[in-house]
Design a protein around this motif. Structure first.
Motif, PDB file in Angstrom:
ATOM      1  N   PHE A 130       0.847  -1.188   0.000  1.00  0.00           N
ATOM      2  CA  PHE A 130       0.000   0.000   0.000  1.00  0.00           C
ATOM      3  C   PHE A 130       0.884   1.240   0.000  1.00  0.00           C
ATOM      4  O   PHE A 130       1.902   1.261   0.697  1.00  0.00           O
ATOM      5  N   PRO A 131       0.579   2.231  -0.789  1.00  0.00           N
ATOM      6  CA  PRO A 131      -0.639   2.495  -1.560  1.00  0.00           C
ATOM      7  C   PRO A 131      -0.534   2.134  -3.033  1.00  0.00           C
ATOM      8  O   PRO A 131      -1.342   2.582  -3.845  1.00  0.00           O
ATOM      9  N   ILE A 132       0.452   1.316  -3.411  1.00  0.00           N
ATOM     10  CA  ILE A 132       0.699   1.037  -4.827  1.00  0.00           C
ATOM     11  C   ILE A 132      -0.538   0.494  -5.555  1.00  0.00           C
ATOM     12  O   ILE A 132      -0.869   1.000  -6.633  1.00  0.00           O
ATOM     13  N   PRO A 133      -1.273  -0.513  -5.041  1.00  0.00           N
ATOM     14  CA  PRO A 133      -2.450  -0.984  -5.779  1.00  0.00           C
ATOM     15  C   PRO A 133      -3.497   0.118  -6.012  1.00  0.00           C
ATOM     16  O   PRO A 133      -4.098   0.189  -7.084  1.00  0.00           O
ATOM     17  N   ALA A 134      -3.685   0.985  -5.030  1.00  0.00           N
ATOM     18  CA  ALA A 134      -4.636   2.089  -5.195  1.00  0.00           C
ATOM     19  C   ALA A 134      -4.130   3.090  -6.233  1.00  0.00           C
ATOM     20  O   ALA A 134      -4.897   3.573  -7.077  1.00  0.00           O
ATOM     21  N   GLU A 135      -2.854   3.383  -6.191  1.00  0.00           N
ATOM     22  CA  GLU A 135      -2.278   4.305  -7.179  1.00  0.00           C
ATOM     23  C   GLU A 135      -2.350   3.718  -8.592  1.00  0.00           C
ATOM     24  O   GLU A 135      -2.640   4.432  -9.556  1.00  0.00           O
ATOM     25  N   ASP A 136      -2.089   2.416  -8.720  1.00  0.00           N
ATOM     26  CA  ASP A 136      -2.201   1.753 -10.023  1.00  0.00           C
ATOM     27  C   ASP A 136      -3.636   1.841 -10.546  1.00  0.00           C
ATOM     28  O   ASP A 136      -3.858   2.105 -11.739  1.00  0.00           O
ATOM     29  N   SER A 137      -4.588   1.605  -9.679  1.00  0.00           N
ATOM     30  CA  SER A 137      -6.005   1.638 -10.081  1.00  0.00           C
ATOM     31  C   SER A 137      -6.408   3.047 -10.509  1.00  0.00           C
ATOM     32  O   SER A 137      -7.131   3.220 -11.495  1.00  0.00           O
ATOM     33  N   TYR A 138      -5.923   4.051  -9.796  1.00  0.00           N
ATOM     34  CA  TYR A 138      -6.222   5.431 -10.168  1.00  0.00           C
ATOM     35  C   TYR A 138      -5.552   5.789 -11.497  1.00  0.00           C
ATOM     36  O   TYR A 138      -6.159   6.461 -12.349  1.00  0.00           O
ATOM     37  N   ALA A 140      -5.000   3.741 -13.873  1.00  0.00           N
ATOM     38  CA  ALA A 140      -5.816   3.093 -14.907  1.00  0.00           C
ATOM     39  C   ALA A 140      -7.030   3.955 -15.241  1.00  0.00           C
ATOM     40  O   ALA A 140      -7.371   4.114 -16.418  1.00  0.00           O
ATOM     41  N   LEU A 141      -7.683   4.511 -14.230  1.00  0.00           N
ATOM     42  CA  LEU A 141      -8.826   5.408 -14.472  1.00  0.00           C
ATOM     43  C   LEU A 141      -8.394   6.592 -15.331  1.00  0.00           C
ATOM     44  O   LEU A 141      -9.061   6.932 -16.319  1.00  0.00           O
ATOM     45  N   GLU A 142      -7.289   7.222 -14.973  1.00  0.00           N
ATOM     46  CA  GLU A 142      -6.812   8.363 -15.756  1.00  0.00           C
ATOM     47  C   GLU A 142      -6.527   7.954 -17.200  1.00  0.00           C
ATOM     48  O   GLU A 142      -6.888   8.668 -18.146  1.00  0.00           O
ATOM     49  N   ALA A 155     -16.048   9.221 -22.206  1.00  0.00           N
ATOM     50  CA  ALA A 155     -15.360   9.615 -20.975  1.00  0.00           C
ATOM     51  C   ALA A 155     -16.306  10.222 -19.951  1.00  0.00           C
ATOM     52  O   ALA A 155     -15.963  10.325 -18.776  1.00  0.00           O
ATOM     53  N   LYS A 156     -17.517  10.596 -20.367  1.00  0.00           N
ATOM     54  CA  LYS A 156     -18.494  11.156 -19.433  1.00  0.00           C
ATOM     55  C   LYS A 156     -19.389  10.077 -18.834  1.00  0.00           C
ATOM     56  O   LYS A 156     -20.243  10.380 -18.003  1.00  0.00           O
ATOM     57  N   ALA A 161     -16.210  -0.720 -10.786  1.00  0.00           N
ATOM     58  CA  ALA A 161     -16.762  -1.835 -10.017  1.00  0.00           C
ATOM     59  C   ALA A 161     -15.627  -2.813  -9.737  1.00  0.00           C
ATOM     60  O   ALA A 161     -14.602  -2.806 -10.412  1.00  0.00           O
ATOM     61  N   GLY A 162     -15.839  -3.650  -8.741  1.00  0.00           N
ATOM     62  CA  GLY A 162     -14.840  -4.659  -8.419  1.00  0.00           C
ATOM     63  C   GLY A 162     -15.375  -5.595  -7.367  1.00  0.00           C
ATOM     64  O   GLY A 162     -16.410  -5.326  -6.753  1.00  0.00           O
ATOM     65  N   ASP A 163     -14.660  -6.687  -7.186  1.00  0.00           N
ATOM     66  CA  ASP A 163     -15.071  -7.626  -6.148  1.00  0.00           C
ATOM     67  C   ASP A 163     -13.987  -7.719  -5.088  1.00  0.00           C
ATOM     68  O   ASP A 163     -12.803  -7.605  -5.374  1.00  0.00           O
ATOM     69  N   SER A 164     -14.414  -7.869  -3.842  1.00  0.00           N
ATOM     70  CA  SER A 164     -13.527  -8.079  -2.706  1.00  0.00           C
ATOM     71  C   SER A 164     -12.489  -6.956  -2.633  1.00  0.00           C
ATOM     72  O   SER A 164     -12.848  -5.787  -2.504  1.00  0.00           O
ATOM     73  N   ALA A 165     -11.210  -7.293  -2.692  1.00  0.00           N
ATOM     74  CA  ALA A 165     -10.180  -6.257  -2.638  1.00  0.00           C
ATOM     75  C   ALA A 165     -10.374  -5.242  -3.749  1.00  0.00           C
ATOM     76  O   ALA A 165     -10.103  -4.041  -3.568  1.00  0.00           O
ATOM     77  N   GLY A 166     -10.875  -5.682  -4.892  1.00  0.00           N
ATOM     78  CA  GLY A 166     -11.162  -4.773  -5.989  1.00  0.00           C
ATOM     79  C   GLY A 166     -12.220  -3.748  -5.619  1.00  0.00           C
ATOM     80  O   GLY A 166     -12.145  -2.580  -6.010  1.00  0.00           O
ATOM     81  N   GLY A 167     -13.227  -4.175  -4.857  1.00  0.00           N
ATOM     82  CA  GLY A 167     -14.241  -3.236  -4.374  1.00  0.00           C
ATOM     83  C   GLY A 167     -13.636  -2.188  -3.453  1.00  0.00           C
ATOM     84  O   GLY A 167     -14.001  -1.007  -3.490  1.00  0.00           O
ATOM     85  N   ASN A 168     -12.691  -2.614  -2.625  1.00  0.00           N
ATOM     86  CA  ASN A 168     -12.001  -1.682  -1.748  1.00  0.00           C
ATOM     87  C   ASN A 168     -11.192  -0.687  -2.581  1.00  0.00           C
ATOM     88  O   ASN A 168     -11.196   0.515  -2.292  1.00  0.00           O
ATOM     89  N   LEU A 169     -10.521  -1.175  -3.612  1.00  0.00           N
ATOM     90  CA  LEU A 169      -9.751  -0.281  -4.472  1.00  0.00           C
ATOM     91  C   LEU A 169     -10.656   0.677  -5.230  1.00  0.00           C
ATOM     92  O   LEU A 169     -10.296   1.840  -5.448  1.00  0.00           O
ATOM     93  N   VAL A 170     -11.842   0.214  -5.636  1.00  0.00           N
ATOM     94  CA  VAL A 170     -12.815   1.105  -6.279  1.00  0.00           C
ATOM     95  C   VAL A 170     -13.152   2.263  -5.339  1.00  0.00           C
ATOM     96  O   VAL A 170     -13.189   3.434  -5.738  1.00  0.00           O
ATOM     97  N   ALA A 171     -13.431   1.938  -4.082  1.00  0.00           N
ATOM     98  CA  ALA A 171     -13.756   2.989  -3.104  1.00  0.00           C
ATOM     99  C   ALA A 171     -12.598   3.973  -2.962  1.00  0.00           C
ATOM    100  O   ALA A 171     -12.803   5.193  -2.920  1.00  0.00           O
ATOM    101  N   ALA A 172     -11.381   3.452  -2.903  1.00  0.00           N
ATOM    102  CA  ALA A 172     -10.206   4.322  -2.769  1.00  0.00           C
ATOM    103  C   ALA A 172     -10.055   5.231  -3.995  1.00  0.00           C
ATOM    104  O   ALA A 172      -9.787   6.419  -3.853  1.00  0.00           O
ATOM    105  N   VAL A 173     -10.254   4.676  -5.183  1.00  0.00           N
ATOM    106  CA  VAL A 173     -10.130   5.471  -6.407  1.00  0.00           C
ATOM    107  C   VAL A 173     -11.200   6.561  -6.438  1.00  0.00           C
ATOM    108  O   VAL A 173     -10.929   7.712  -6.788  1.00  0.00           O
ATOM    109  N   CYS A 174     -12.409   6.225  -6.043  1.00  0.00           N
ATOM    110  CA  CYS A 174     -13.495   7.217  -6.046  1.00  0.00           C
ATOM    111  C   CYS A 174     -13.230   8.339  -5.044  1.00  0.00           C
ATOM    112  O   CYS A 174     -13.587   9.494  -5.298  1.00  0.00           O
TER     113      CYS A 174
END
Length: 175
Positions: A130-138, A140-142, A155-156, A161-174
């Motif tokens: 941490f925080p590398i997985p969250a930074e990677d996910s963000y 990817a969004l960019e 883009a609008k 979405a994600g499951d398990s740890a992916g759901g947690n990363l979704v929350a962090a990215v948001c």
């Protein structure tokens, strides 16, 4: 509530197994996860186009798998399409965009929602803490937003979405 036969089989196999991930190291857990994926893989029975790419991130690169609904499978090819970014689960230690589970889910979601689905292959722990997985996910969004036209996406109209740890990363990215 009655479980599906496949779920009952999986739970029975886990209970009767002498192998449990909580008692294994990372490499053994990843091997067992891969074996279980093959044994319990499902085919969503849909046709979508899929391609892999990589995105540079802080002194590394992450994998993305991009799914586009087949224009012949669901009517007209209205473009641009909504985009769904999928972040896989696996306790931050297991999983990838190549995993059979993530691949099946993303294929299904792309066809069912008539969306471009981008599956994110964030760097895993314990190699990447941490925080590398969250930074990677963000990152990817960019990348998805910046490249939405090439993805035939809007883009609008981006959802995560994600499951398990992916759901947690979704929350962090948001956030």
């Amino acid at each position: 509530m009655k479980l599906q036969p496949e779920v009952e089989e999986f739970l029975r196999d886990v209970r009767n197994s002498d192998q449990h991930m909580s008692q294994m190291g990372v490499d053994a857990s990843r091997r067992l996860s891969g074996e279980q994926e093959v044994q319990y893989a499902w085919d969503p029975g849909v046709k979508v186009d899929a391609r892999d790419t990589t995105v540079p991130v802080d002194r590394a690169a992450i994998s993305l798998r991009i799914y586009t609904p087949d224009a012949t499978a669901g009517g007209d090819a209205v473009r641009p399409l909504p985009i769904l970014i999928w972040i896989h689960g696996g306790g931050w230690v297991l999983g990838s965009v190549q995993s059979l589970d993530a691949d099946a889910v993303c294929r299904y979601l792309s066809a069912a929602t008539r969306s471009v689905v981008v599956s994110v292959g964030y760097r895993l722990s314990p190699e990447s803490k941490f925080p590398i997985p969250a930074e990677d996910s963000y990152a990817a969004l960019e990348w998805v937003v910046e490249n939405s036209v090439e993805l035939h996406g809007d883009a609008k109209m981006v959802a995560l979405a994600g499951d398990s740890a992916g759901g947690n990363l979704v929350a962090a990215v948001c956030l």
